[in-house]
Design a protein around this motif. Structure first.
Motif, PDB file in Angstrom:
ATOM      1  N   VAL A   1      16.199  13.466   6.115  1.00 55.64           N
ATOM      2  CA  VAL A   1      16.219  12.007   5.789  1.00 55.64           C
ATOM      3  C   VAL A   1      14.962  11.049   5.819  1.00 55.64           C
ATOM      4  CG1 VAL A   1      17.255   9.789   6.600  1.00 55.64           C
ATOM      5  CG2 VAL A   1      18.686  11.696   6.616  1.00 55.64           C
ATOM      6  N   VAL A   2      14.282  11.499   7.032  1.00 54.15           N
ATOM      7  CA  VAL A   2      12.824  10.930   7.325  1.00 54.15           C
ATOM      8  C   VAL A   2      11.959  11.296   6.203  1.00 54.15           C
ATOM      9  CG1 VAL A   2      10.944  10.745   9.036  1.00 54.15           C
ATOM     10  CG2 VAL A   2      13.384  11.002   9.822  1.00 54.15           C
ATOM     11  N   TRP A   3      12.072  12.494   5.985  1.00 62.34           N
ATOM     12  CA  TRP A   3      11.092  13.058   4.950  1.00 62.34           C
ATOM     13  C   TRP A   3      11.211  12.477   3.546  1.00 62.34           C
ATOM     14  CZ3 TRP A   3       6.407  14.768   4.199  1.00 62.34           C
ATOM     15  CH2 TRP A   3       6.297  15.310   2.791  1.00 62.34           C
ATOM     16  N   ASP A   4      12.347  12.223   3.234  1.00 67.59           N
ATOM     17  CA  ASP A   4      12.700  11.570   1.809  1.00 67.59           C
ATOM     18  C   ASP A   4      12.299  10.319   1.827  1.00 67.59           C
ATOM     19  OD1 ASP A   4      13.757  14.040   0.939  1.00 67.59           O
ATOM     20  OD2 ASP A   4      15.942  13.363   1.099  1.00 67.59           O
ATOM     21  N   VAL A   5      12.445   9.450   2.702  1.00 60.96           N
ATOM     22  CA  VAL A   5      12.276   7.836   2.826  1.00 60.96           C
ATOM     23  C   VAL A   5      10.432   8.138   2.846  1.00 60.96           C
ATOM     24  CG1 VAL A   5      12.253   6.095   4.329  1.00 60.96           C
ATOM     25  CG2 VAL A   5      14.311   7.373   4.084  1.00 60.96           C
ATOM     26  N   LEU A   6      10.080   8.917   3.709  1.00 57.95           N
ATOM     27  CA  LEU A   6       8.438   8.692   3.762  1.00 57.95           C
ATOM     28  C   LEU A   6       7.853   9.198   2.698  1.00 57.95           C
ATOM     29  CD1 LEU A   6       6.019   8.538   5.703  1.00 57.95           C
ATOM     30  CD2 LEU A   6       6.254  11.057   6.351  1.00 57.95           C
ATOM     31  N   LYS A   7       8.393  10.111   1.887  1.00 60.54           N
ATOM     32  CA  LYS A   7       7.650  10.655   0.768  1.00 60.54           C
ATOM     33  C   LYS A   7       7.775   9.575  -0.172  1.00 60.54           C
ATOM     34  CE  LYS A   7       7.770  14.423  -2.582  1.00 60.54           C
ATOM     35  NZ  LYS A   7       8.617  15.596  -3.232  1.00 60.54           N
ATOM     36  N   ASP A   8       9.173   8.773  -0.408  1.00 57.61           N
ATOM     37  CA  ASP A   8       9.016   7.602  -1.477  1.00 57.61           C
ATOM     38  C   ASP A   8       8.001   6.399  -0.985  1.00 57.61           C
ATOM     39  OD1 ASP A   8      11.225   8.995  -2.818  1.00 57.61           O
ATOM     40  OD2 ASP A   8      12.599   7.701  -1.874  1.00 57.61           O
ATOM     41  N   ALA A   9       8.071   6.392   0.419  1.00 53.76           N
ATOM     42  CA  ALA A   9       6.993   5.310   0.765  1.00 53.76           C
ATOM     43  C   ALA A   9       5.662   5.622   0.547  1.00 53.76           C
ATOM     44  CB  ALA A   9       7.192   4.996   2.218  1.00 53.76           C
ATOM     45  N   LEU A  10       5.298   6.794   0.457  1.00 60.41           N
ATOM     46  CA  LEU A  10       3.990   7.067   0.166  1.00 60.41           C
ATOM     47  C   LEU A  10       3.633   7.037  -1.204  1.00 60.41           C
ATOM     48  CD1 LEU A  10       3.600  10.442   2.568  1.00 60.41           C
ATOM     49  CD2 LEU A  10       2.330   8.307   2.886  1.00 60.41           C
ATOM     50  N   GLU A  11       4.620   7.275  -2.098  1.00 57.59           N
ATOM     51  CA  GLU A  11       4.389   6.943  -3.527  1.00 57.59           C
ATOM     52  C   GLU A  11       4.319   5.611  -3.969  1.00 57.59           C
ATOM     53  OE1 GLU A  11       7.972   9.114  -5.200  1.00 57.59           O
ATOM     54  OE2 GLU A  11       7.140  10.909  -4.743  1.00 57.59           O
ATOM     55  N   ARG A  12       5.036   4.821  -3.155  1.00 58.10           N
ATOM     56  CA  ARG A  12       4.953   3.415  -3.376  1.00 58.10           C
ATOM     57  C   ARG A  12       3.590   2.739  -3.032  1.00 58.10           C
ATOM     58  NH1 ARG A  12      10.119   3.162  -1.157  1.00 58.10           N
ATOM     59  NH2 ARG A  12       9.389   2.193   0.720  1.00 58.10           N
TER      60      ARG A  12
ATOM     61  N   VAL B   1       0.773   4.827  -2.779  1.00 59.04           N
ATOM     62  CA  VAL B   1      -0.457   5.168  -3.837  1.00 59.04           C
ATOM     63  C   VAL B   1      -0.296   4.148  -4.883  1.00 59.04           C
ATOM     64  CG1 VAL B   1      -0.563   6.946  -5.425  1.00 59.04           C
ATOM     65  CG2 VAL B   1      -0.123   7.451  -3.045  1.00 59.04           C
ATOM     66  N   LYS B   2       0.767   3.795  -5.448  1.00 61.27           N
ATOM     67  CA  LYS B   2       0.665   2.992  -6.630  1.00 61.27           C
ATOM     68  C   LYS B   2       0.042   1.643  -6.321  1.00 61.27           C
ATOM     69  CE  LYS B   2       4.897   5.162  -8.969  1.00 61.27           C
ATOM     70  NZ  LYS B   2       6.221   5.116  -9.128  1.00 61.27           N
ATOM     71  N   ALA B   3       0.522   1.057  -5.174  1.00 60.64           N
ATOM     72  CA  ALA B   3       0.102  -0.259  -4.927  1.00 60.64           C
ATOM     73  C   ALA B   3      -1.438  -0.138  -4.595  1.00 60.64           C
ATOM     74  CB  ALA B   3       0.791  -0.711  -3.353  1.00 60.64           C
ATOM     75  N   ALA B   4      -1.918   0.987  -3.950  1.00 58.41           N
ATOM     76  CA  ALA B   4      -3.415   0.803  -3.544  1.00 58.41           C
ATOM     77  C   ALA B   4      -4.274   1.573  -4.805  1.00 58.41           C
ATOM     78  CB  ALA B   4      -3.501   1.766  -2.066  1.00 58.41           C
ATOM     79  N   GLY B   5      -3.461   1.878  -5.826  1.00 64.25           N
ATOM     80  CA  GLY B   5      -4.375   2.034  -6.992  1.00 64.25           C
ATOM     81  C   GLY B   5      -5.389   3.559  -6.788  1.00 64.25           C
ATOM     82  N   ARG B   6      -4.884   4.389  -5.519  1.00 67.64           N
ATOM     83  CA  ARG B   6      -5.753   5.711  -5.450  1.00 67.64           C
ATOM     84  C   ARG B   6      -4.600   6.787  -5.227  1.00 67.64           C
ATOM     85  NH1 ARG B   6      -6.593   5.288  -0.225  1.00 67.64           N
ATOM     86  NH2 ARG B   6      -6.000   2.961   0.536  1.00 67.64           N
ATOM     87  N   ASP B   7      -5.175   8.020  -5.473  1.00 69.66           N
ATOM     88  CA  ASP B   7      -4.305   9.000  -5.522  1.00 69.66           C
ATOM     89  C   ASP B   7      -4.141   9.592  -4.189  1.00 69.66           C
ATOM     90  OD1 ASP B   7      -4.098   9.076  -8.338  1.00 69.66           O
ATOM     91  OD2 ASP B   7      -5.886  10.306  -8.494  1.00 69.66           O
ATOM     92  N   ALA B   8      -5.132   9.335  -3.218  1.00 68.40           N
ATOM     93  CA  ALA B   8      -5.115   9.927  -1.905  1.00 68.40           C
ATOM     94  C   ALA B   8      -4.859   8.708  -0.857  1.00 68.40           C
ATOM     95  CB  ALA B   8      -6.096  10.850  -1.514  1.00 68.40           C
ATOM     96  N   LEU B   9      -3.997   8.899   0.133  1.00 71.99           N
ATOM     97  CA  LEU B   9      -4.030   7.787   1.418  1.00 71.99           C
ATOM     98  C   LEU B   9      -4.645   8.458   2.357  1.00 71.99           C
ATOM     99  CD1 LEU B   9      -0.270   6.693   0.727  1.00 71.99           C
ATOM    100  CD2 LEU B   9      -2.294   5.649  -0.340  1.00 71.99           C
ATOM    101  N   ASP B  10      -4.973   7.635   3.248  1.00 72.24           N
ATOM    102  CA  ASP B  10      -5.289   7.958   4.792  1.00 72.24           C
ATOM    103  C   ASP B  10      -4.250   7.533   5.486  1.00 72.24           C
ATOM    104  OD1 ASP B  10      -8.242   8.455   4.310  1.00 72.24           O
ATOM    105  OD2 ASP B  10      -8.303   6.510   3.724  1.00 72.24           O
TER     106      ASP B  10
END
Length: 251
Positions: A15-26, A28-37
């Motif tokens: 459950v945590v992983w699925d929510v986290l993965k979606d949040a990271l994808e969002r 990425v789109k908001a930041a306009g970068r492929d990789a996050l810190d």
């Protein structure tokens, strides 16, 4: 079909992983970068850090245990992401002695608040590590799950003790220093100025179902995973979950 990037012990983390993965994808789109810190406070041996790095992100793990950090580095190397995972010894109370304030797109604070002396300070530090736009993933032990587990095991006095104890502990032998309700966690986050995006109950059923049933009954694992995912979003089940996951964002 299982997600090859999902952390191991999927019943406990799906459950945590699925929510986290979606949040990271969002993010990425908001930041306009492929990789996050990403900062993983109390990240230990990398149950989440390594899968996050495999998605292409840069992850800094802060943990007080040198043994856990050694295991993290070994796991990152085996996964081929050693160049994207940094291990730093420290804790959330002294966080800015070892990492940059305001330097991360996403902060994971999983299994930390139960053990710190001041949960409010721990949350504030985790939030202060975020950039002006960022995401906080908070995972903590749930009070209701412990009460239910003790009661179902026939330990009614201990269940009552946990229910009425300010820290949610069932006795001197309880290995968990502190537990929370969903309201307590959301209030802690709201006090920092972040907006709570979602609350999920984690391990609503998984810790109560006999392991032999899951291991031997055909299709039981997949069915239980689907049940956990469906129940996680229902507020009625938050009060009996073993853990609570809160996602909060600053946009």
């Amino acid at each position: 079909m299982s997600d090859p990037l999902r952390p191991r012990a999927s019943l406990r983390t799906a459950v945590v992983w699925d929510v986290l993965k979606d949040a990271l994808e969002r993010r990425v789109k908001a930041a306009g970068r492929d990789a996050l810190d990403v900062l993983d406070t109390g990240g230990g041996s990398g149950n989440f850090a390594v899968p996050v790095a495999r998605l292409g992100h840069r992850v800094t793990v802060v943990d007080p245990s040198p043994n856990a950090l050694f295991a993290l580095e070994r796991r990152a190397a085996e996964a081929g992401v050693a160049d994207r995972v940094r291990a730093v010894q420290g804790d959330v109370h002294g966080l800015f002695d070892v990492v940059e304030r305001g330097g991360y797109d996403t902060v994971l604070c999983h299994g930390v608040l139960e053990y710190v002396d001041d949960p409010a300070e721990g949350i504030r530090n985790a939030v202060d590590a975020l950039r002006p736009a960022g995401t906080l993933s908070l995972l903590a032990a749930g009070l209701g799950g412990a009460v239910l587990a003790r009661a179902l095991a026939g330990h009614f006095t201990e269940a009552h003790k946990a229910l009425t104890d300010p820290a949610g502990r069932w006795g001197e032998g309880d290995p968990m220093p502190r537990r929370f309700t969903a309201d307590q966690l959301t209030e802690l986050i709201a006090s920092t100025g972040l907006e709570v995006g979602s609350v999920h109950g984690v391990r609503v059923f998984a810790d109560l179902v006999p392991g032999v049933l899951v291991d031997t009954e055909p299709g039981a694992m997949d069915a239980l995973l689907k049940l956990e995912a469906a129940a996680a979003e229902q507020p009625a089940f938050h009060s009996v979950a073993t853990q609570l996951h809160v996602l909060a964002e600053r946009d």
